[in-house]
Each structure stands twice: as C-alpha cells, then as structure tokens.
Scaffold this active site. Structure first.
Site, short mmCIF file in Angstrom:
data_model
loop_
_atom_site.label_atom_id
_atom_site.label_comp_id
_atom_site.label_asym_id
_atom_site.label_seq_id
_atom_site.Cartn_x
_atom_site.Cartn_y
_atom_site.Cartn_z
N GLY B 163 2.71 0.91 -2.62
CA GLY B 163 2.85 -0.53 -2.47
C GLY B 163 2.14 -1.27 -3.59
O GLY B 163 1.30 -0.70 -4.29
N ARG B 166 -2.73 -6.97 -4.37
CA ARG B 166 -3.57 -7.63 -5.36
C ARG B 166 -4.91 -6.91 -5.44
O ARG B 166 -5.51 -6.58 -4.42
CB ARG B 166 -3.72 -9.10 -5.02
CG ARG B 166 -4.94 -9.49 -4.27
CD ARG B 166 -4.85 -10.96 -3.89
NE ARG B 166 -6.15 -11.55 -3.69
CZ ARG B 166 -6.32 -12.73 -3.09
NH1 ARG B 166 -5.27 -13.41 -2.64
NH2 ARG B 166 -7.52 -13.23 -2.95
N MET B 182 0.04 -6.60 7.84
CA MET B 182 1.40 -6.13 8.14
C MET B 182 1.83 -5.01 7.20
O MET B 182 2.90 -4.44 7.38
CB MET B 182 2.41 -7.28 8.00
CG MET B 182 2.37 -8.29 9.12
SD MET B 182 0.98 -9.40 8.83
CE MET B 182 1.01 -10.37 10.33
N HIS B 183 1.06 -4.73 6.15
CA HIS B 183 1.50 -3.76 5.16
C HIS B 183 0.95 -2.37 5.47
O HIS B 183 -0.09 -2.22 6.12
CB HIS B 183 1.09 -4.20 3.75
CG HIS B 183 1.82 -5.45 3.31
ND1 HIS B 183 1.48 -6.14 2.19
CD2 HIS B 183 2.88 -6.10 3.85
CE1 HIS B 183 2.30 -7.18 2.05
NE2 HIS B 183 3.15 -7.17 3.04
N GLU B 274 -1.72 -17.13 -5.36
CA GLU B 274 -0.86 -16.14 -4.69
C GLU B 274 0.63 -16.48 -4.81
O GLU B 274 1.00 -17.56 -5.30
CB GLU B 274 -1.25 -16.04 -3.21
CG GLU B 274 -2.32 -14.98 -2.94
CD GLU B 274 -1.74 -13.56 -2.99
OE1 GLU B 274 -0.50 -13.41 -3.14
OE2 GLU B 274 -2.52 -12.61 -2.86
#
Ligand SMILES: [Zn+2]
Lengths: 78, 474
Positions: B163, B166, B182-183, B274
């Site tokens: 994935g 940052r 959520m990742h 972001e």
C-alpha cells in the site's frame, strides 16, 4: 544553525543533514515539535516572525495530539 | 510491453513527449513542489517532470507527476496516450477480470547494488528529500509501496499488503507512518500490537507505474496487490525478496528501506497537506526504525505533489477506485452500468443503474456505503439512470436538476464511519452519509410529473459521424 523553531519557538534545534555541496544549506529539526526544514527555504517556512499563525504549534497541542490509530489492548498476559 | 522499473517508464514518457526535463538549477524548496503543483494545472495531458540540477546536491534525480495526467495514466497501462478517461476505466475493469496473476521471483534486483545497515543508515544521503506544502511538518515520502504481512498468518500471500501511505522522515533512520484504520496495514499493525510485537515493513521507493496503481487500489483484505499488478500489466509482476525482512518487494525499485513499525509507540507527526486538499495532523502516529537500505546507484526519487485537487494523486486514485466499487456492486446488482468514484478517492460516488422497481436505485446507493471502500469513503452517493453517463458531469447535473425532489430523494444515514482525514466529519471518523436519488421514479413509485423523456433521435448517431467527417475534411 537557526536558534529557535519557527513553528513552536523551542530553542533546541538539531542538525540532521548538510548539503553534499559544502555550505549551501542544512536540514534541521526541532527537538520538541519535530518540525524539520531546510535552511534555504523561504522565510515563511523558516523564520518565527514570518511563520504563519495558523501553522504554529504550542506545547499543549503537541502534548494533547490525538493518537492514531489508538493502541489496542494487549493479547499477551503478563 | 510492460515496464519492469521506473526508469524504463520514464524513457517511454520521454519518447512520447510526456516527460519535461527541468535542466536549469532549481532550489529544492519551493521550486520542485511549486513546479509539480503548477504542472497539474496543465490539465489531462500534463507531462511528468524530471529534475537533475538541484541546488546543494551533487547527483540528485527527482521525478514528479509520473502518474499525473490521463495521458500518463494511459501510458502506464500500455495504452495510447490519447485514450479517453472512460475507456481507460473500462479497460482497467476488463484487465481486472484476469486477476489473480501470480508474481514471478526474479534474481539480482538492481537495488541490491548498494547497502547501508544499522547505524550507517541515512535516508538523507540516499534520497534527495524535499518538502512540499508550506504547512507540512517536514520531509515526506508519499509514493512508496509499503509491504507488510499479517502477523497472525505470516506467509499467507493473500493477506500480504502493498500500500501507499504517507511517511514522514523524522531522522536519518526514523520515520512516521499513517495507517488509516480502514487500510490493510492498520489491521497488520493492530495484530502485531495486540501480540506485543513490532511489525516488519519494507518500503519500496521509485517503482514501475503499475505497482503504484495496484498499491493505491482499495482491494479486499485477502487480495494480493502483486496479483492485480500482474493482471493489469498482462504479465507476472517481477518481485524479489528483501534481504532483511524477507518480504516480497518489487524487483525494479530504486530504493528498498527495511525495518519495523515499533509496536505500541506513537509520536507527534505532521501536519501534512493531504489528498482531501486540507492539512491533517498533528497527531501521534506510529514510528518506523529503518535497519537497512538497499538502493540503485544514483537512485531516482519518485515523488508526488498533492494539494488542492486535481493533482497527481487524483489521477493515481481515480480508475483504481472506480473499478473495485463497480465490480462489487455489479456482483449483487447486475443492473449497475458504471461507477464514477474519481472525486477525492470516492468521497463522492456517482452510480448509474437500471431499476427493477420503485426504490431500487436508492437501495443500490445504500449498498455503496457497506462496500469495503464505502466504509471509509462515499460520504455522498448520487444515483442516476442507466442512460446518464456518471463521468459526464453536465448529464449528472441535468439529472440533479430534473430528477431529484428533496422531499423524498435525499436519504440521510446518520453517524456512519469515514476515514478520519475527511474534513467534514464530526467527530473525526464519523459523518452523516447522503444518498441522492436522481433517477426517474418507476412503478410503484409514481411521484413527479415525468411523462416521456426526450431522447436522441435514432438518426442522430449516424449524423454525428457524418458531421465529424465533414468537419475533419473542411
Ligand atoms: Zn518546534
């Protein structure tokens, strides 16, 4: 070496890296808020007086910053 | 012909007129970020940027905006650079049907040329790190593929994760990483922390363009990103074993940094501008200790500017956000025609669907919220008819103008989850979600005064071709 952090006004600044071409710039870090910058950047990023109010950080804000993600309960029984 | 590394893709971008070399001396800040900010204002055919004359450095090379236009995205997928947006997304969906394509282990990765270990690790010596936006808390690595495994099921290929997260560089061998809950990497870290362990990670910087697209795709937890990369490339993705952690990393990376996320530690991080177009932070985030760096000689630092949309990140998370949502909805509801989730990683989702009966479209809209990606995004879902193209915003606005009556077409679902970077959330991580049903009511829903819709004349399509030919031969 800068004397105070532009972001939180702390007075301990550490040297992280110096330019491969001698004496062009340095990369430095505030020991309190961890703000990192290069000394060759514009004043708005490097000088306390020119650093925008809305980007400044206080000692309380650092201490009270939320934890993300929160640390889960341990599965290990002591 | 798939690309095995970043450099071969940069050569093709160059040949295709999609790589702009900035050869004059520039300042590391603010020039590199300002140029990358500006190039994204050049629109859908903007080039990538290549810098190799940066003040104070001796051999720095930085590539920006590599994925930052539809033209570059097309070339990344091996399509002609003129390929339209929807055609790229349709082709992406077709290639997804080949998933999974197992990766292939390849020997002698170019990043094995040079190594730093232990106390000699210094990322500032390896990468020409630069700062992006004015309010950023420091130097970031924001386009690397981060590889980790499920600590409860090590070696399970499906549960491996690749994935893009940052990463703030806080010291020569110290990083901070943002795992959005959520990742997948957040699940890995949670398990490691429950076990009282550190989580080993490998961070691969500067990759072939399909690796970045796959790593930025919201896949299911048990789906492997390399197997998607293989499907998208039309050939197995070449991987190699990272020497310290044993994790599978891209064979062609410029730099591979290995270490651990230190379990049960958090430290001040950020802020950072972001993908939402807003700064987030400062928060206390997990920290990484880097124990080994492997790198090609004079590595190319592939970096990404992000700011007020659209910037490179919006192109990097456009097609690959639409397609999994489309596949998941289509599996339950074959009536679904197309999904446009290209806005802010799908915080807004537009779905076109045929209807079985009154109330059907809004039910499909509600289903969007419970897809894996919908749990963290999809704060607003706009449902449109099957003859409305969700990528054609004038048509979507027409649907909103004429097919939507707020008295019964706005369905608000209170207190739903959203990733905590969403600025409108209250508190962070919670938001009311909205389904806008802008479809034409069908029986037994007989509200409104729709009568007959005006449709294009049957002869219009042939006339369009004829007029285009006439115009071309003028
Ligand atoms: Zn400070």
């Amino acid at each position: 070496m800068p004397e105070i952090c532009p972001r939180c006004a702390h007075d301990t600044i550490d040297l992280l890296f110096a330019s491969p071409v001698a004496e062009v710039w340095e990369v430095v870090r505030c020991a309190r808020c961890q703000y990192c910058w290069r000394t060759s950047e514009p004043a708005r990023r490097t000088e306390r007086d020119a650093y925008p109010e809305s980007f400044r950080m206080t000692a309380e804000a650092i201490a009270n910053a939320p934890e993300v993600p929160s640390i889960p309960p341990s599965r290990v029984t002591p | 012909m798939p690309y095995d590394d970043l450099r071969s893709f940069l050569r093709v971008l160059d040949e295709q007129g999609q790589l702009l070399r900035v050869t004059d001396e520039v300042l590391p800040e603010p020039d590199v970020a300002a140029a990358a900010n500006a190039v994204s204002r050049m629109g859908g055919s903007a080039p990538a940027l290549y810098f190799d004359n940066i003040k104070g450095f001796t051999s720095a090379r930085i590539a920006m905006n590599v994925h930052g236009s539809w033209a570059n995205h097309a070339l990344a997928l091996g399509l002609p650079k003129e390929t339209g947006t929807e055609e790229q997304i349709r082709e992406f969906a077709r290639r997804w049907d080949r998933f999974p394509v197992r990766p292939e282990w390849r020997d002698a990765p170019p990043w094995a040329e040079n190594t730093m270990t232990g106390a000699e690790v210094d990322l500032f010596r390896v990468l020409p790190l630069i700062r992006l936006n004015d309010g950023d808390g420091g130097f970031y690595i924001d386009k690397a593929a981060v590889v980790s495994e499920d600590p409860d099921d090590p070696g399970n290929r499906g549960k491996q994760n690749v994935g893009i997260y940052r990463i703030q560089v806080k010291g020569p061998a110290r990083l901070a990483l943002q795992p959005v809950p959520m990742h997948d990497i957040a699940l890995h870290l949670r398990k490691a922390e429950e076990r009282g362990e550190d989580l080993p990670v490998a961070i691969a910087v500067g990759n072939d363009p399909v690796i970045s697209i796959a790593a930025a795709t919201p896949m299911r937890y048990d789906e492997n990103e390399y197997e998607l990369a293989g499907a998208l490339r039309g050939a197995p993705a070449p991987i190699a074993r990272a020497p310290l952690t044993g994790l599978p990393v891209p064979w062609g990376s410029e730099v591979v940094a290995e270490g651990v996320i230190e379990g049960r530690q958090r430290e001040i991080e950020g802020p950072f501008g972001e993908f939402t177009g807003h700064y987030s932070g400062g928060r206390r985030l997990p920290v990484i200790r880097v124990d080994r760096v492997s790198y090609r000689t004079d590595p190319v630092f592939e970096h990404l500017y992000l700011g007020m949309p659209w910037t490179e990140i919006d192109y990097l998370i456009a097609a690959n956000t639409c397609v999994p949502l489309y596949k998941q909805l289509k599996a339950d509801f074959p009536e679904v025609r197309a999904v446009n989730a290209t806005y802010t990683h799908g915080l807004v989702v537009i779905v076109s669907t045929a209807k079985r009966y009154g109330g059907f479209a809004r039910a499909v809209g509600l289903r969007v919220l419970s897809t894996p990606h919908g749990l963290g995004y999809a704060s607003t879902v706009i449902m449109v008819d099957e003859d409305v193209d969700p990528f054609n915003l004038p048509q979507v606005m027409w649907a909103l103008s004429t097919k939507m009556n707020p008295s019964h077409d706005l369905i608000t679902v209170p207190a739903m989850s959203v990733m905590e970077l969403a600025p409108q959330a209250q508190p962070a991580g919670m938001v009311d979600k909205l389904i806008i049903d802008a479809t034409t009511p069908v029986s037994p829903d007989n509200r409104g005064n729709y009568g007959n819709q005006v449709r294009d004349l049957p002869e219009a399509a042939a006339w369009l071709t004829r007029l285009q030919e006439l115009a071309a031969n003028r």
